[in-house]
Scaffold this motif. Structure first.
Motif, PDB file in Angstrom:
ATOM      1  N   LEU A   1     -13.697   3.558   0.585  1.00 19.59           N
ATOM      2  CA  LEU A   1     -12.450   4.302   0.472  1.00 19.59           C
ATOM      3  C   LEU A   1     -11.241   3.407   0.731  1.00 19.59           C
ATOM      4  O   LEU A   1     -10.208   3.518   0.064  1.00 19.59           O
ATOM      5  N   GLN A   2     -11.358   2.509   1.703  1.00 22.17           N
ATOM      6  CA  GLN A   2     -10.243   1.625   2.035  1.00 22.17           C
ATOM      7  C   GLN A   2      -9.945   0.630   0.914  1.00 22.17           C
ATOM      8  O   GLN A   2      -8.789   0.302   0.651  1.00 22.17           O
ATOM      9  N   ASP A   3     -10.986   0.138   0.251  1.00 21.65           N
ATOM     10  CA  ASP A   3     -10.807  -0.944  -0.720  1.00 21.65           C
ATOM     11  C   ASP A   3     -10.478  -0.438  -2.119  1.00 21.65           C
ATOM     12  O   ASP A   3     -10.166  -1.237  -3.003  1.00 21.65           O
ATOM     13  N   ALA A   4     -10.548   0.876  -2.335  1.00 24.09           N
ATOM     14  CA  ALA A   4     -10.311   1.422  -3.680  1.00 24.09           C
ATOM     15  C   ALA A   4      -8.915   1.080  -4.184  1.00 24.09           C
ATOM     16  O   ALA A   4      -8.731   0.716  -5.348  1.00 24.09           O
ATOM     17  N   GLY A   5      -7.907   1.168  -3.327  1.00 26.84           N
ATOM     18  CA  GLY A   5      -6.542   0.868  -3.728  1.00 26.84           C
ATOM     19  C   GLY A   5      -6.358  -0.578  -4.118  1.00 26.84           C
ATOM     20  O   GLY A   5      -5.595  -0.893  -5.049  1.00 26.84           O
ATOM     21  N   ARG A   6      -7.020  -1.484  -3.426  1.00 25.59           N
ATOM     22  CA  ARG A   6      -6.925  -2.909  -3.770  1.00 25.59           C
ATOM     23  C   ARG A   6      -7.483  -3.159  -5.167  1.00 25.59           C
ATOM     24  O   ARG A   6      -6.909  -3.922  -5.959  1.00 25.59           O
TER      25      ARG A   6
ATOM     26  N   THR B   1       0.833  -1.205   0.000  1.00 25.13           N
ATOM     27  CA  THR B   1       0.000   0.000   0.000  1.00 25.13           C
ATOM     28  C   THR B   1       0.865   1.252   0.000  1.00 25.13           C
ATOM     29  O   THR B   1       0.623   2.205  -0.753  1.00 25.13           O
ATOM     30  N   VAL B   2       1.913   1.268   0.831  1.00 27.52           N
ATOM     31  CA  VAL B   2       2.815   2.418   0.887  1.00 27.52           C
ATOM     32  C   VAL B   2       3.550   2.592  -0.447  1.00 27.52           C
ATOM     33  O   VAL B   2       3.705   3.713  -0.949  1.00 27.52           O
ATOM     34  N   LYS B   3       3.983   1.482  -1.048  1.00 28.58           N
ATOM     35  CA  LYS B   3       4.705   1.563  -2.315  1.00 28.58           C
ATOM     36  C   LYS B   3       3.833   2.113  -3.440  1.00 28.58           C
ATOM     37  O   LYS B   3       4.298   2.888  -4.269  1.00 28.58           O
ATOM     38  N   SER B   4       2.584   1.676  -3.480  1.00 25.29           N
ATOM     39  CA  SER B   4       1.724   2.047  -4.606  1.00 25.29           C
ATOM     40  C   SER B   4       0.911   3.318  -4.369  1.00 25.29           C
ATOM     41  O   SER B   4       0.564   4.018  -5.318  1.00 25.29           O
ATOM     42  N   GLU B   5       0.627   3.647  -3.099  1.00 25.11           N
ATOM     43  CA  GLU B   5      -0.258   4.775  -2.812  1.00 25.11           C
ATOM     44  C   GLU B   5       0.365   5.825  -1.902  1.00 25.11           C
ATOM     45  O   GLU B   5      -0.272   6.829  -1.596  1.00 25.11           O
ATOM     46  N   GLY B   6       1.587   5.559  -1.448  1.00 23.94           N
ATOM     47  CA  GLY B   6       2.231   6.497  -0.543  1.00 23.94           C
ATOM     48  C   GLY B   6       1.840   6.242   0.906  1.00 23.94           C
ATOM     49  O   GLY B   6       0.950   5.447   1.207  1.00 23.94           O
ATOM     50  N   TYR B   7       2.517   6.959   1.807  1.00 28.24           N
ATOM     51  CA  TYR B   7       2.270   6.774   3.236  1.00 28.24           C
ATOM     52  C   TYR B   7       0.821   7.045   3.601  1.00 28.24           C
ATOM     53  O   TYR B   7       0.197   6.286   4.360  1.00 28.24           O
ATOM     54  N   PHE B   8       0.255   8.119   3.048  1.00 28.74           N
ATOM     55  CA  PHE B   8      -1.110   8.483   3.408  1.00 28.74           C
ATOM     56  C   PHE B   8      -2.137   7.543   2.789  1.00 28.74           C
ATOM     57  O   PHE B   8      -3.318   7.621   3.109  1.00 28.74           O
ATOM     58  N   GLY B   9      -1.687   6.668   1.900  1.00 27.81           N
ATOM     59  CA  GLY B   9      -2.598   5.638   1.383  1.00 27.81           C
ATOM     60  C   GLY B   9      -3.094   4.715   2.472  1.00 27.81           C
ATOM     61  O   GLY B   9      -4.181   4.141   2.368  1.00 27.81           O
ATOM     62  N   MET B  10      -2.311   4.564   3.538  1.00 29.94           N
ATOM     63  CA  MET B  10      -2.733   3.724   4.664  1.00 29.94           C
ATOM     64  C   MET B  10      -3.870   4.355   5.452  1.00 29.94           C
ATOM     65  O   MET B  10      -4.497   3.688   6.284  1.00 29.94           O
ATOM     66  N   TYR B  11      -4.117   5.648   5.204  1.00 33.19           N
ATOM     67  CA  TYR B  11      -5.164   6.363   5.942  1.00 33.19           C
ATOM     68  C   TYR B  11      -6.345   6.732   5.055  1.00 33.19           C
ATOM     69  O   TYR B  11      -7.106   7.632   5.381  1.00 33.19           O
ATOM     70  N   ARG B  12      -6.513   5.995   3.936  1.00 28.57           N
ATOM     71  CA  ARG B  12      -7.674   6.231   3.084  1.00 28.57           C
ATOM     72  C   ARG B  12      -8.946   5.869   3.846  1.00 28.57           C
ATOM     73  O   ARG B  12      -9.089   4.755   4.330  1.00 28.57           O
ATOM     74  N   GLY B  13      -9.851   6.812   3.969  1.00 28.68           N
ATOM     75  CA  GLY B  13     -11.078   6.588   4.724  1.00 28.68           C
ATOM     76  C   GLY B  13     -10.988   6.998   6.171  1.00 28.68           C
ATOM     77  O   GLY B  13     -11.974   6.902   6.911  1.00 28.68           O
ATOM     78  N   ALA B  14      -9.814   7.479   6.591  1.00 34.46           N
ATOM     79  CA  ALA B  14      -9.645   7.860   7.998  1.00 34.46           C
ATOM     80  C   ALA B  14     -10.488   9.073   8.362  1.00 34.46           C
ATOM     81  O   ALA B  14     -10.982   9.174   9.494  1.00 34.46           O
ATOM     82  N   ALA B  15     -10.660   9.989   7.410  1.00 33.77           N
ATOM     83  CA  ALA B  15     -11.396  11.222   7.715  1.00 33.77           C
ATOM     84  C   ALA B  15     -12.838  10.928   8.112  1.00 33.77           C
ATOM     85  O   ALA B  15     -13.339  11.453   9.119  1.00 33.77           O
ATOM     86  N   VAL B  16     -13.509  10.079   7.332  1.00 31.92           N
ATOM     87  CA  VAL B  16     -14.899   9.754   7.661  1.00 31.92           C
ATOM     88  C   VAL B  16     -14.970   8.973   8.971  1.00 31.92           C
ATOM     89  O   VAL B  16     -15.894   9.149   9.769  1.00 31.92           O
ATOM     90  N   ASN B  17     -13.952   8.144   9.216  1.00 34.81           N
ATOM     91  CA  ASN B  17     -13.948   7.380  10.460  1.00 34.81           C
ATOM     92  C   ASN B  17     -13.747   8.285  11.667  1.00 34.81           C
ATOM     93  O   ASN B  17     -14.405   8.134  12.696  1.00 34.81           O
ATOM     94  N   LEU B  18     -12.823   9.237  11.532  1.00 35.57           N
ATOM     95  CA  LEU B  18     -12.580  10.171  12.636  1.00 35.57           C
ATOM     96  C   LEU B  18     -13.790  11.062  12.883  1.00 35.57           C
ATOM     97  O   LEU B  18     -14.069  11.442  14.021  1.00 35.57           O
ATOM     98  N   THR B  19     -14.505  11.391  11.821  1.00 33.41           N
ATOM     99  CA  THR B  19     -15.685  12.248  11.966  1.00 33.41           C
ATOM    100  C   THR B  19     -16.811  11.530  12.693  1.00 33.41           C
ATOM    101  O   THR B  19     -17.468  12.105  13.580  1.00 33.41           O
ATOM    102  N   LEU B  20     -17.034  10.276  12.335  1.00 31.17           N
ATOM    103  CA  LEU B  20     -18.192   9.554  12.866  1.00 31.17           C
ATOM    104  C   LEU B  20     -17.875   8.665  14.063  1.00 31.17           C
ATOM    105  O   LEU B  20     -18.790   8.198  14.739  1.00 31.17           O
ATOM    106  N   VAL B  21     -16.583   8.415  14.334  1.00 36.79           N
ATOM    107  CA  VAL B  21     -16.258   7.533  15.451  1.00 36.79           C
ATOM    108  C   VAL B  21     -16.577   8.184  16.793  1.00 36.79           C
ATOM    109  O   VAL B  21     -16.843   7.502  17.781  1.00 36.79           O
TER     110      VAL B  21
END
Length: 341
Positions: free
Chosen positions: A139-144, A64-84
């Motif tokens: 958002l998490q599965d888009a990279g896969r 994930t880091v190789k193909s999407e960068g470091y912040f690729g590991m946090y795809r979908g984090a914004a919505v999770n932080l908002t609603l968690v």
């Protein structure tokens, strides 16, 4: 003597806002710490036999880091932080509320009533959990899905040649890096509301209930009893914060592994976009039947270790925040702990 119970009741009532603050803070801190592992869990659960891009959690994170960068590991984090924040606040505060309502005059609960309180808390939280997980998974599965499209020619070649290797790691980086289409949670929400209405955001509600109710039934009573083991004495109900952390971690990991099959079903049902040759499901029963037939019983444990690694610190942190009484401190009054009532 008649004044003391009334003071206690008042203290329980005014502590509800503090519990909401505690749940929100705990959720945000926990999600920030463990979100990459949660992303790996979603991708591992969604990949099918014969089309596996990732061998395990570490392999998933590295790719994930190789193909999407470091912040690729946090795809979908914004919505999770908002609603968690409301999600964890509802879950933890509801459990405390129902424990209070179900306890006897001495403040004691039977195991059955502890499980019932947890069940009610699990039912309350799905109001927020279902749309939150729905958006997060897309958002998490888009990279896969992008990575799978990139290696798909290699997949076809391997199958035609009769290859049996399930993990196509050799062909993972052979193609140029594709441009990832970035859809925001707001765009996904608008599209779902436009095409399917509010029901679109609650796709997989039955599977979410099937996961969260048993989780709460296992977690809350187990945590309460582990917490009691750390009490200094029968007359002193306080426990060290590290004991609350360990109790939350242990109870969370046990409950997470116990309901992991339900989490796999929920993830598959809530994934709107599918890769090539990935089947669609018509409800919980159809999903279970197809997974059993095509992937076998072991598929229901995909991502189980990742889920345990996510849930354990998440609830450990949550219970420490409760134990320390951050919300009570911010609001300026003494905390009241229902577990030691």
């Amino acid at each position: 003597m008649r004044q003391q119970p009334r003071t206690m009741a008042q203290q329980q009532q005014i502590s509800l806002p503090a519990k909401l603050i505690n749940g929100g803070i705990a959720g945000m801190v926990g999600v920030t710490c463990v979100f990459p592992i949660d992303l790996a869990k979603t991708r591992l659960q969604n990949q099918r036999n014969g089309q596996q891009l990732y061998k395990n959690m570490m392999d998933c994170l590295i790719k994930t880091v190789k193909s999407e960068g470091y912040f690729g590991m946090y795809r979908g984090a914004a919505v999770n932080l908002t609603l968690v924040t409301p999600e964890k606040a509802i879950k933890l505060a509801a459990n405390d509320f129902f424990r209070q309502q179900l306890s006897n005059n001495a403040g004691k609960l039977t195991v059955f009533k502890e499980m019932l309180a947890g069940c009610c808390a699990g039912m309350c939280q799905v109001i927020i959990t279902t749309p939150m997980e729905m958006l997060k998974i897309q958002l998490q599965d888009a990279g896969r899905l992008v990575a799978q499209q990139r290696v798909m020619p290699s997949v076809v070649t391997t199958l035609k040649m009769g290859g049996t290797s399930a993990v196509l790691s050799r062909s993972y980086n052979t193609a140029p890096k594709p441009r990832v289409m970035r859809m925001s949670a707001i765009e996904i929400t608008r599209e779902l509301l436009r095409t399917k209405g509010v029901a679109g955001l609650y796709r997989g509600l039955g599977a979410t209930l099937m996961r969260d109710i048993p989780f709460s039934v296992v977690y809350f009573p187990l945590f309460a009893h582990l917490q009691q083991l750390g009490q200094h004495s029968s007359g002193n109900s306080s426990v060290p914060f590290y004991w609350s952390f360990m109790s939350g971690c242990l109870a969370g990991s046990v409950a997470a592994v116990a309901v992991s099959p339900c989490d796999v079903v929920k993830t598959r049902l809530q994934s709107l976009k599918k890769g090539p040759n990935e089947e669609t499901y018509n409800g919980v029963v159809d999903c279970i039947r197809k997974i059993l037939r095509k992937e076998g019983p072991r598929a229901f444990l995909k991502g189980a270790s990742c889920r345990a690694l996510v849930i354990a610190p998440l609830f450990g942190i949550a219970q420490v925040v409760y134990c320390v009484g951050v919300g009570e401190f911010l609001l300026g009054y003494t905390p009241y702990n229902i577990y030691s009532a």
